[in-house]
Design an enzyme around this catalytic site. Structure first.
Site, PDB file in Angstrom:
ATOM      1  N   HIS A  26     -56.894  17.748 -50.517  1.00  0.00           N
ATOM      2  CA  HIS A  26     -55.434  17.836 -50.622  1.00  0.00           C
ATOM      3  C   HIS A  26     -54.840  16.459 -50.895  1.00  0.00           C
ATOM      4  O   HIS A  26     -54.579  15.700 -49.966  1.00  0.00           O
ATOM      5  CB  HIS A  26     -54.851  18.376 -49.323  1.00  0.00           C
ATOM      6  CG  HIS A  26     -55.385  19.717 -48.936  1.00  0.00           C
ATOM      7  ND1 HIS A  26     -56.651  19.905 -48.452  1.00  0.00           N
ATOM      8  CD2 HIS A  26     -54.793  20.940 -48.953  1.00  0.00           C
ATOM      9  CE1 HIS A  26     -56.825  21.200 -48.208  1.00  0.00           C
ATOM     10  NE2 HIS A  26     -55.724  21.847 -48.494  1.00  0.00           N
ATOM     11  N   HIS A 261     -50.884  20.227 -53.890  1.00  0.00           N
ATOM     12  CA  HIS A 261     -51.110  20.397 -52.452  1.00  0.00           C
ATOM     13  C   HIS A 261     -52.592  20.437 -52.111  1.00  0.00           C
ATOM     14  O   HIS A 261     -53.054  19.676 -51.268  1.00  0.00           O
ATOM     15  CB  HIS A 261     -50.434  21.681 -51.948  1.00  0.00           C
ATOM     16  CG  HIS A 261     -51.002  22.149 -50.639  1.00  0.00           C
ATOM     17  ND1 HIS A 261     -50.542  21.704 -49.428  1.00  0.00           N
ATOM     18  CD2 HIS A 261     -52.051  22.981 -50.363  1.00  0.00           C
ATOM     19  CE1 HIS A 261     -51.261  22.254 -48.454  1.00  0.00           C
ATOM     20  NE2 HIS A 261     -52.180  23.028 -49.001  1.00  0.00           N
ATOM     21  N   GLU A 411     -48.255  30.199 -23.740  1.00  0.00           N
ATOM     22  CA  GLU A 411     -49.704  30.098 -23.526  1.00  0.00           C
ATOM     23  C   GLU A 411     -50.370  29.199 -24.565  1.00  0.00           C
ATOM     24  O   GLU A 411     -51.182  28.328 -24.231  1.00  0.00           O
ATOM     25  CB  GLU A 411     -50.347  31.496 -23.554  1.00  0.00           C
ATOM     26  CG  GLU A 411     -49.924  32.407 -22.414  1.00  0.00           C
ATOM     27  CD  GLU A 411     -48.590  33.119 -22.665  1.00  0.00           C
ATOM     28  OE1 GLU A 411     -48.044  32.985 -23.784  1.00  0.00           O
ATOM     29  OE2 GLU A 411     -48.095  33.810 -21.756  1.00  0.00           O
ATOM     30  N   HIS A 473     -51.998  44.946 -20.298  1.00  0.00           N
ATOM     31  CA  HIS A 473     -52.372  43.844 -19.414  1.00  0.00           C
ATOM     32  C   HIS A 473     -53.841  43.923 -18.978  1.00  0.00           C
ATOM     33  O   HIS A 473     -54.264  43.145 -18.130  1.00  0.00           O
ATOM     34  CB  HIS A 473     -51.481  43.842 -18.165  1.00  0.00           C
ATOM     35  CG  HIS A 473     -50.093  43.338 -18.423  1.00  0.00           C
ATOM     36  ND1 HIS A 473     -49.295  43.859 -19.424  1.00  0.00           N
ATOM     37  CD2 HIS A 473     -49.354  42.364 -17.827  1.00  0.00           C
ATOM     38  CE1 HIS A 473     -48.128  43.227 -19.414  1.00  0.00           C
ATOM     39  NE2 HIS A 473     -48.145  42.314 -18.462  1.00  0.00           N
TER      40      HIS A 473
HETATM   41  C1  LIG Z   1     -52.747  27.812 -38.766  1.00  0.00           C
HETATM   42  C2  LIG Z   1     -52.957  27.557 -40.218  1.00  0.00           C
HETATM   43  N1  LIG Z   1     -52.552  28.482 -41.100  1.00  0.00           N
HETATM   44  C3  LIG Z   1     -52.755  28.280 -42.417  1.00  0.00           C
HETATM   45  C4  LIG Z   1     -53.367  27.157 -42.872  1.00  0.00           C
HETATM   46  C5  LIG Z   1     -53.651  26.971 -44.341  1.00  0.00           C
HETATM   47  N2  LIG Z   1     -52.743  25.928 -44.890  1.00  0.00           N
HETATM   48  C6  LIG Z   1     -53.170  24.684 -45.051  1.00  0.00           C
HETATM   49  S1  LIG Z   1     -51.945  23.676 -45.617  1.00  0.00           S
HETATM   50  C7  LIG Z   1     -50.840  24.948 -45.665  1.00  0.00           C
HETATM   51  C8  LIG Z   1     -49.428  24.713 -46.114  1.00  0.00           C
HETATM   52  C9  LIG Z   1     -48.865  23.589 -45.417  1.00  0.00           C
HETATM   53  O1  LIG Z   1     -47.635  23.223 -45.914  1.00  0.00           O
HETATM   54  P1  LIG Z   1     -47.118  21.794 -45.530  1.00  0.00           P
HETATM   55  O2  LIG Z   1     -47.380  21.526 -44.125  1.00  0.00           O
HETATM   56  O3  LIG Z   1     -45.709  21.726 -45.984  1.00  0.00           O
HETATM   57  O4  LIG Z   1     -48.053  20.836 -46.345  1.00  0.00           O
HETATM   58  P2  LIG Z   1     -47.807  20.141 -47.761  1.00  0.00           P
HETATM   59  O5  LIG Z   1     -48.167  21.133 -48.803  1.00  0.00           O
HETATM   60  O6  LIG Z   1     -46.388  19.747 -47.831  1.00  0.00           O
HETATM   61  O7  LIG Z   1     -48.762  19.004 -47.721  1.00  0.00           O
HETATM   62  C10 LIG Z   1     -51.432  26.121 -45.242  1.00  0.00           C
HETATM   63  C11 LIG Z   1     -50.728  27.413 -45.184  1.00  0.00           C
HETATM   64  C12 LIG Z   1     -53.787  26.229 -41.910  1.00  0.00           C
HETATM   65  N3  LIG Z   1     -54.430  25.123 -42.237  1.00  0.00           N
HETATM   66  N4  LIG Z   1     -53.542  26.447 -40.592  1.00  0.00           N
END
Ligand SMILES: Cc1ncc(C[n+]2csc(CCOP(=O)(O)OP(=O)(O)O)c2C)c(N)n1
Ligand SMILES: [Mg+2]
Length: 663
Positions: A26, A261, A411, A473
């Site tokens: 990324h 990204h 939690e 529960h």
């Molecule tokens: C809990 C979780 N859900 C989904 C992902 C997959 N994922 C990685 S980056 C991303 C998008 C993140 O957007 P942002 O934080 O705005 O990052 P940017 O593209 O701006 O670097 C997703 C959905 C992940 N890593 N963790």
């Protein structure tokens, strides 16, 4: 001499080149946060690359862990033991530069990030741990615990629910030592975020009680620096610096779009970016003046030396406290641990009380708390049900010092915060909720296991035995599910003695988390011999040998069902069936014993029946295809616990007939 822009561009170059070489990763976030990183790491972060474990270093957390090349670039450039060869092998097997920052791989990575929302929540835990330690150890004119936690996070972390849980609590606590930078780039994976993320984030954090600095140009060094200075001045609130940035900045054709990204820019775009930012060096070549501009080695060594001096004068005045601080930061157990805990277990066994195992757990906590000042207890708003508190604890809320945390009904937040506390060091967190709701915190529990952290979960109301609250529960698959997490040790003790041993082993397990699965209802008590007490530590042992010769069948039971196994053993005897009862409070621990011991408990060739109020599939590996399981493979029901056990077949008659069906 390299300019600040050159320094920031070094991050851009390393990030895009490493992602390009790996053809995976990324580049967008590192390129978009390069200026913010330069300001924080070169002008504010107190750290010593030569000693990543310096106790009073500032902590840095990259919550948007997909931007891992950002932290690897920073660690490399500032002088950590992360040579260029590691950067070149980004995302390859055995590289310290793993796909996401993994704790324990590259030095200087404080926590594993990637599951969005958890890094910022860990950061809250780091800041809380610091506050707890500062309360316990700092003295007038001796601030030995005095650092910041800096955290970068993106839109994804902001959207994740867990960030709401943890950041709300951070506001309540007034964690002035926490400074967060939001990478407000308007982009997440699906594209421009207007269609799914329109929160007023600044207002959200203000309402939590944070100090919010809005609208900072995330590419303007001076503006960022001013914001950090302002954030440091506010010591009674955490700060959020909202940085407007352009994802992938520097890339002429891909910046500002989700195209940069999560994939390599491509050779042509990498070349175009070099041109656009004026970076004239080959991939993985960093000129000396850029290294010189980044190196934190001298600064860091001086900062640590200054702290060491402070600590030496503290040590002179408060030698016991200083020794205790060192012990706790190392994670060593107290000197009297073995003798105290042996005596505690012995006395529990002698008392022979009939208790719910949650109550037995509270007794264990009460016995351990005076010898474990590092204990930080808590519950997700179920203190009176989980029985996680005792008279040794003081409620802490950030403003009032203490060592017991009411996390609120949060939690997952609690799990992520406990991970941060454990990683910070100096404290030993445990937290309670209903066993059923461990599902809410499960990824945090998994992260504790992944990172080898000692976090203890007190999970009460462990089966249909909880009764009238009904199927929502009543855990069915929950215990088995936790047992499947690698490195998580699950204990489901049968009575007060097993519960005491489980607690002691959990505290001794410094490289893994433990789930204590405890009953709401009373369980029967069985007196153990000294030899049996030792064997509990092996996870499973013969509790009651078959009388009158070789066993015809082995009954394997856990927790509240051990009593049923003992009663069934007696009933089987009347029918001339010789049964051995094995209590198996921890399958995970038993699985690590040598074959000879395992065979001595589960003698090969002898048929087996498992008894546990949970899914039966799990038990196949112990009972084999010719064994049988007494368990539950449906959801529970609402009724008093006793009626439910009967309804679901946890009766002597059913165990006896199940045994007979396989003999
Ligand atoms: C809990 C979780 N859900 C989904 C992902 C997959 N994922 C990685 S980056 C991303 C998008 C993140 O957007 P942002 O934080 O705005 O990052 P940017 O593209 O701006 O670097 C997703 C959905 C992940 N890593 N963790
Ligand atoms: Mg984004």
């Amino acid at each position: 001499m390299a300019t600040r822009q050159d320094l920031a561009n070094a991050i851009r170059a390393l990030s895009m080149d490493a992602v390009q070489k790996a053809n995976s990763g990324h580049p967008g976030a590192p390129m978009g946060m390069a200026e913010i990183a330069e300001v924080v790491w070169n002008h504010h972060l107190q750290h010593n690359p030569s000693n990543p474990n310096w106790a009073n270093r500032d902590r840095f957390i990259l919550s948007n862990g997909h931007g891992s090349m950002l932290i690897y670039s920073l660690l490399h450039l500032t002088g950590y033991d992360l040579p260029m060869d590691e950067i070149k092998t980004f995302r390859q097997l055995h590289s310290k530069c793993a796909g996401h920052p993994e704790y324990g791989y590259a030095p200087g990575v404080e926590t594993t990030t990637g599951p969005l929302g958890q890094g910022i929540s860990n950061a809250v835990g780091f800041a809380m741990a610091e506050k707890l330690l500062a309360n316990q150890f700092n003295k007038p004119n001796h601030k030995i615990v005095d650092h910041h936690t800096y955290v970068f996070l993106g839109d994804g972390c902001m959207m994740e629910g867990v960030s709401h849980e943890a950041c709300a609590l951070a506001g309540t606590w007034g964690l002035g030592n926490l400074i967060a930078f939001w990478d407000d780039n308007g982009i997440s994976i699906d594209g421009h975020i207007e269609g799914w993320y329109t929160d007023d984030t600044a207002k959200r954090f203000e309402s939590y009680g944070w100090h919010v600095i809005p609208n900072v140009d995330g590419h303007d060094f001076e503006a960022i620096n001013k914001a950090v200075e302002a954030a440091k001045k506010v010591t009674d609130k955490p700060s959020l610096i909202c940085c407007k940035t352009i994802i992938g900045k520097g890339s002429p054709n891909k910046s500002g779009s989700h195209d940069c990204h999560g994939s390599a820019l491509g050779d042509a775009e990498v070349a175009a970016t070099r041109e656009a930012i004026g970076w004239k060096h080959d991939p993985f070549v960093i000129p000396e003046d850029v290294y010189a501009g980044w190196s934190a080695k001298d600064k860091g060594a001086k900062a640590e030396a200054a702290w060491n001096e402070k600590f030496a004068s503290y040590e002179k005045e408060f030698p016991d406290l200083a020794a205790e601080f060192k012990r706790r930061m190392k994670g060593d157990l107290p000197k009297n641990w073995k003798s105290s805990t042996d005596a505690m277990i012995k006395s529990v066994n002698e008392k022979a009380e009939v208790l719910a195992t949650r109550k037995a757990s509270q007794n264990a906590i009460a016995a351990l708390a005076p010898i474990l000042p590092e204990f930080v207890g808590g519950s997700a708003d179920l203190t009176g049900s989980n029985l996680t508190s005792c008279s040794s604890f003081q409620h802490v809320s950030g403003k009032v010092p203490g060592n017991y945390i009411s996390y609120g009904v949060r939690e997952f937040g609690m799990a992520a915060i406990m991970n941060g506390m454990a990683l910070h060091g100096g404290v030993l967190p445990f937290g309670g909720t209903f066993h059923m709701f461990s599902d809410y915190m499960k990824n945090g529990m998994r992260m504790a296991a992944l990172m080898k952290q000692r976090v203890i979960y007190v999970l009460t109301h462990d089966s249909i035995g909880q009764g009238e609250d009904g199927p929502t529960h009543q855990p069915i698959e929950t215990t088995a599910g936790l047992r499947y997490i690698p490195r998580m040790d699950v204990w489901r003790p049968a009575d007060s003695t097993e519960t005491a041993v489980a607690w002691v082993v959990a505290v001794e397990s410094i490289h893994n988390p433990t789930s204590l699965v405890l009953s709401r209802q009373n369980t029967s008590f069985t007196k153990r011999t000294d030899a049996q007490i030792d064997l509990i530590r092996k996870g499973a042992y013969v509790l009651a040998e078959a009388e009158g010769g070789k066993a015809d069948v082995i009954l394997i039971a856990t927790g509240s069902e051990v009593d049923l196994a003992l009663k069934s053993q007696a009933a089987l005897k009347e029918q001339n069936i010789k049964a051995r009862v094995v209590s198996m409070p921890s399958t995970n621990v038993f699985d690590r014993q040598d074959q000879a011991y395992q065979d001595s408990v589960l003698t090969p060739g002898v048929k087996r029946v498992s008894i546990e109020a949970g899914v039966t599939d799990f038990w196949r590996k112990y009972i084999g295809l010719d064994g049988a399981a007494v368990g539950i493979d449906t959801f529970g029901e609402s009724a008093p616990g006793g009626a439910l056990f009967k309804h679901f077949g946890f009766t002597v008659e059913n165990v006896v007939s199940t045994v007979k069906s396989i003999l």
